[in-house]
Design a protein around this motif. Structure first.
Motif, mmCIF file in Angstrom:
data_model
loop_
_atom_site.group_PDB
_atom_site.id
_atom_site.type_symbol
_atom_site.label_atom_id
_atom_site.label_comp_id
_atom_site.label_asym_id
_atom_site.label_seq_id
_atom_site.Cartn_x
_atom_site.Cartn_y
_atom_site.Cartn_z
ATOM 1 N N GLU A 231 -6.527 -0.982 7.667
ATOM 2 C CA GLU A 231 -6.364 0.404 7.223
ATOM 3 C C GLU A 231 -4.887 0.773 7.092
ATOM 4 O OE1 GLU A 231 -8.920 2.222 10.151
ATOM 5 O OE2 GLU A 231 -10.428 2.720 8.635
ATOM 6 N N LYS A 232 -4.081 0.234 8.000
ATOM 7 C CA LYS A 232 -2.631 0.482 7.950
ATOM 8 C C LYS A 232 -2.037 -0.172 6.694
ATOM 9 C CE LYS A 232 1.623 0.844 10.124
ATOM 10 N NZ LYS A 232 2.369 0.619 8.893
ATOM 11 N N GLN A 233 -2.446 -1.422 6.438
ATOM 12 C CA GLN A 233 -1.978 -2.128 5.237
ATOM 13 C C GLN A 233 -2.341 -1.355 3.973
ATOM 14 O OE1 GLN A 233 -3.253 -6.253 4.847
ATOM 15 N NE2 GLN A 233 -2.838 -6.586 7.025
ATOM 16 N N TYR A 234 -3.570 -0.862 3.966
ATOM 17 C CA TYR A 234 -4.050 -0.109 2.809
ATOM 18 C C TYR A 234 -3.192 1.140 2.594
ATOM 19 C CZ TYR A 234 -7.085 2.497 -0.323
ATOM 20 O OH TYR A 234 -7.563 3.199 -1.394
ATOM 21 N N LYS A 235 -2.926 1.840 3.674
ATOM 22 C CA LYS A 235 -2.135 3.067 3.596
ATOM 23 C C LYS A 235 -0.726 2.786 3.057
ATOM 24 C CE LYS A 235 -1.191 6.851 6.516
ATOM 25 N NZ LYS A 235 -0.877 7.249 7.892
ATOM 26 N N ASP A 236 -0.135 1.719 3.568
ATOM 27 C CA ASP A 236 1.215 1.350 3.119
ATOM 28 C C ASP A 236 1.230 1.000 1.630
ATOM 29 O OD1 ASP A 236 2.009 1.770 5.670
ATOM 30 O OD2 ASP A 236 2.223 -0.352 6.221
ATOM 31 N N LEU A 237 0.253 0.170 1.237
ATOM 32 C CA LEU A 237 0.196 -0.259 -0.159
ATOM 33 C C LEU A 237 -0.112 0.913 -1.076
ATOM 34 C CD1 LEU A 237 0.500 -2.916 -1.726
ATOM 35 C CD2 LEU A 237 -1.994 -3.091 -1.745
ATOM 36 N N ASP A 238 -0.946 1.811 -0.600
ATOM 37 C CA ASP A 238 -1.303 2.996 -1.374
ATOM 38 C C ASP A 238 -0.060 3.870 -1.604
ATOM 39 O OD1 ASP A 238 -3.247 4.480 -2.726
ATOM 40 O OD2 ASP A 238 -3.324 5.924 -1.068
ATOM 41 N N ALA A 239 0.763 3.998 -0.575
ATOM 42 C CA ALA A 239 1.998 4.786 -0.695
ATOM 43 C C ALA A 239 2.951 4.112 -1.688
ATOM 44 C CB ALA A 239 2.670 4.909 0.675
ATOM 45 N N GLU A 240 2.984 2.779 -1.622
ATOM 46 C CA GLU A 240 3.829 2.020 -2.543
ATOM 47 C C GLU A 240 3.359 2.216 -3.983
ATOM 48 O OE1 GLU A 240 5.074 -2.540 -2.727
ATOM 49 O OE2 GLU A 240 4.473 -1.921 -0.706
ATOM 50 N N ALA A 241 2.048 2.169 -4.179
ATOM 51 C CA ALA A 241 1.474 2.359 -5.517
ATOM 52 C C ALA A 241 1.773 3.758 -6.043
ATOM 53 C CB ALA A 241 -0.037 2.114 -5.469
ATOM 54 N N GLU A 242 1.726 4.726 -5.134
ATOM 55 C CA GLU A 242 2.006 6.119 -5.502
ATOM 56 C C GLU A 242 3.449 6.253 -6.011
ATOM 57 O OE1 GLU A 242 -0.496 8.231 -5.609
ATOM 58 O OE2 GLU A 242 0.965 9.573 -6.589
ATOM 59 N N GLU A 243 4.343 5.591 -5.298
ATOM 60 C CA GLU A 243 5.761 5.580 -5.674
ATOM 61 C C GLU A 243 5.927 4.956 -7.065
ATOM 62 O OE1 GLU A 243 9.484 6.813 -4.928
ATOM 63 O OE2 GLU A 243 7.728 7.126 -3.620
ATOM 64 N N LEU A 244 5.214 3.871 -7.281
ATOM 65 C CA LEU A 244 5.270 3.162 -8.553
ATOM 66 C C LEU A 244 4.779 4.047 -9.698
ATOM 67 C CD1 LEU A 244 6.251 0.340 -9.076
ATOM 68 C CD2 LEU A 244 3.902 -0.490 -8.907
#
Ligand SMILES: [Zn+2]
Length: 215
Positions: free
Chosen positions: A39-52
């Motif tokens: 869930e932590k990995q997902y949250k981090d990647l989701d934030a990264e995708a949002e930035e992108l």
């Protein structure tokens, strides 16, 4: 007495440790930790995708805003936007995959939680029964102790110190006579010893010193 102590030891061990419970707990904890990590990995990647997505949006504003006219510059932005979209698409795939793994992780964790809860409940019930059993054994021990003290009161001091002395040297102070033999040292007794054993006085084996009685 010894067997009561042994019984109490066994009961204490069973109250302190339960393999089934420990295993259920560790399996559940591991699954829960894995899920939390995911869930932590997902949250981090989701934030990264949002930035992108934000970056792509900015590039598109530059590309289609009409302010920039230089074709070379526009082409550069177009290329960059293409690269970012590519990266975002891969990230979205990963996010989707992660979401599925999180879903199955949640199901698995819930199942293991149930197994763990059941193991705990079973063990709690076992512990309650074990404590009751321990109380019973303790009660019997106390009863025996009291009985022993009562008997000791009736025996005179000299006999008692004789008894304690033999017991400390030989372990067992009072032994049976069987077929003319002292069952402590297996020696044959003399005729006069046997006669005295039949009487009411305290007779010791002439070989090992233990107090004799006839069965
Ligand atoms: Zn003997």
């Amino acid at each position: 007495m010894l067997s009561a102590r042994k019984q109490l030891d066994e009961i204490r061990q069973k109250i302190e440790h339960n393999d089934t419970f420990e295993q259920a707990r560790s399996t559940f904890e591991t699954a829960r930790q894995l899920l939390a990590d995911l869930e932590k990995q997902y949250k981090d990647l989701d934030a990264e995708a949002e930035e992108l997505r934000k970056n792509i949006k900015e590039l598109e504003n530059k590309l289609y805003g009409g302010k920039i006219k230089n074709p070379k510059e526009l082409m550069g932005y177009e290329q960059e936007a293409g690269l970012l979209r590519n990266r975002l698409s891969k990230m979205d795939d990963s996010l989707l995959d992660m979401m599925e793994r999180i879903e199955s992780g949640k199901n698995r964790t819930a199942r293991l939680k149930q197994v763990f809860d059941e193991a705990r409940q079973t063990w709690d019930e076992e512990k309650a029964a074990l404590r009751q059993k321990a109380d019973e054994v303790n009660g019997q021990t106390v009863g025996l102790d009291a009985k022993r003290k009562e008997l000791l009161k009736e025996i005179d001091g000299a006999t008692l110190s004789l008894y304690e002395g033999i017991k400390s040297r030989r372990g067992q102070a009072v032994v049976r006579v069987e077929q003319g033999r002292c069952m402590g040292c297996r020696c044959f007794l003399s005729v006069s010893e046997l006669q005295r054993v039949r009487g009411s006085s305290i007779v010791q084996c002439s070989n090992c010193g233990r107090i004799l009685y006839l069965s």
